[in-house]
Each structure stands twice: as structure tokens, then as C-alpha cells.
Motif scaffolding. Sequence first.
Motif, PDB file in Angstrom:
ATOM      1  N   LEU A  71     -11.191   0.878  -0.263  1.00 37.55           N
ATOM      2  CA  LEU A  71      -9.519   0.683   0.042  1.00 37.55           C
ATOM      3  C   LEU A  71      -9.564   1.179  -1.719  1.00 37.55           C
ATOM      4  N   LYS A  72     -10.483   0.258  -2.396  1.00 42.61           N
ATOM      5  CA  LYS A  72     -10.256   0.571  -4.284  1.00 42.61           C
ATOM      6  C   LYS A  72     -10.010   1.822  -4.257  1.00 42.61           C
ATOM      7  N   GLY A  73     -11.658   2.714  -4.070  1.00 41.13           N
ATOM      8  CA  GLY A  73     -11.786   3.868  -4.368  1.00 41.13           C
ATOM      9  C   GLY A  73     -10.395   4.736  -3.442  1.00 41.13           C
ATOM     10  N   CYS A  74      -9.939   4.655  -2.032  1.00 40.56           N
ATOM     11  CA  CYS A  74      -8.551   5.761  -2.433  1.00 40.56           C
ATOM     12  C   CYS A  74      -8.198   5.579  -2.478  1.00 40.56           C
ATOM     13  N   LEU A  75      -7.333   3.926  -3.133  1.00 38.45           N
ATOM     14  CA  LEU A  75      -5.909   3.981  -3.819  1.00 38.45           C
ATOM     15  C   LEU A  75      -6.483   4.826  -5.297  1.00 38.45           C
ATOM     16  N   TRP A  76      -7.542   4.476  -6.297  1.00 36.54           N
ATOM     17  CA  TRP A  76      -7.613   5.300  -7.253  1.00 36.54           C
ATOM     18  C   TRP A  76      -7.740   6.777  -6.567  1.00 36.54           C
ATOM     19  N   PHE A  77      -8.038   7.671  -6.106  1.00 36.04           N
ATOM     20  CA  PHE A  77      -7.980   8.530  -5.214  1.00 36.04           C
ATOM     21  C   PHE A  77      -6.877   9.186  -5.294  1.00 36.04           C
ATOM     22  N   LEU A  78      -5.740   8.682  -4.829  1.00 31.45           N
ATOM     23  CA  LEU A  78      -3.992   8.916  -4.519  1.00 31.45           C
ATOM     24  C   LEU A  78      -3.513   8.595  -5.979  1.00 31.45           C
ATOM     25  N   ALA A  79      -3.962   7.601  -6.975  1.00 30.75           N
ATOM     26  CA  ALA A  79      -3.336   7.366  -8.119  1.00 30.75           C
ATOM     27  C   ALA A  79      -3.748   8.789  -8.981  1.00 30.75           C
ATOM     28  N   THR A  80      -4.915   9.228  -9.063  1.00 30.72           N
ATOM     29  CA  THR A  80      -5.281  10.281  -9.776  1.00 30.72           C
ATOM     30  C   THR A  80      -5.013  11.624  -9.151  1.00 30.72           C
ATOM     31  N   HIS A  81      -4.471  11.422  -7.667  1.00 31.02           N
ATOM     32  CA  HIS A  81      -3.582  13.089  -7.204  1.00 31.02           C
ATOM     33  C   HIS A  81      -2.855  12.887  -7.799  1.00 31.02           C
ATOM     34  N   VAL A  82      -1.673  12.036  -7.756  1.00 27.97           N
ATOM     35  CA  VAL A  82      -0.792  11.765  -8.055  1.00 27.97           C
ATOM     36  C   VAL A  82       0.012  12.771  -9.541  1.00 27.97           C
ATOM     37  N   VAL A  83      -1.763  12.188 -10.217  1.00 24.42           N
ATOM     38  CA  VAL A  83      -1.164  12.732 -11.359  1.00 24.42           C
ATOM     39  C   VAL A  83      -1.551  14.140 -11.834  1.00 24.42           C
TER      40      VAL A  83
END
Length: 111
Positions: A71-83
Motif C-alpha cells: 500500500l505504501k509502495g503504491c502510494l509512492w508510485f502514484l505520487a511519483t507518477h503524478v510528478v
Amino acid sequence: SSMAKKKLYLSLLARFAKNYAKIYYDQIMLDKHIDIEVSHNHPVNKFGHFWSSVGMIIFAYPLIFWYGQPLKGCLWFLATHVVRQSGHFFYEHQDRDIEKLKFGHKDASKK
């Protein structure tokens, strides 16, 4: 003879498959080239892609695959993908004539 016909048909089928694969590959490479020229050459866009990749490598993937925190990894992935995608949204060079060459960009679907 029937064996000669089989060989001929298999040979024709192989040539057809090879030609079709080459046409398909060439189209993919052309689309990729157009996408890079139109979308990925702005310095801000390159900056966003670079730091997005760094964030994915340092935070998202280890959390998912090493630490077992998907879950934390996917949230980081989502945040970096927004960037990563923000560069496309804010700084992408628009060249509709070139984009029209690509399938799927024949209308006003991009800003």
C-alpha cells in the motif's frame, strides 16, 4: 506433390508473418519517435521523468518488493507518477501536425 504445396504454403505464411511483424514494428518505432519528439524533449519534462524514476527506484519498488508494504509502495508510485505526468500536462510541446501522424491523436483529445 502435396509435400511441395505444404512447403510453399508454409514458406508464404512465414514470409507474410515476417513482413507483417516488420510493418507493425516499424509503426511502433515511428510512433515512439514522434512521442519522444513531441512529448519528452522539454527540459522540465525530462526533469520530472528523471526524479519520478528516482523516486520509484528508491521508495516505491523497495516498499513493494523488499519491505512487503504494497500500500505504501503504491502510494509512492502514484505520487511519483503524478510528478512524471505533470510535465506532459504543463510543458508538453504541442505539434498537432506531427501528432496527427500517430493513431489516436487525430482529434482534440490532447489539450
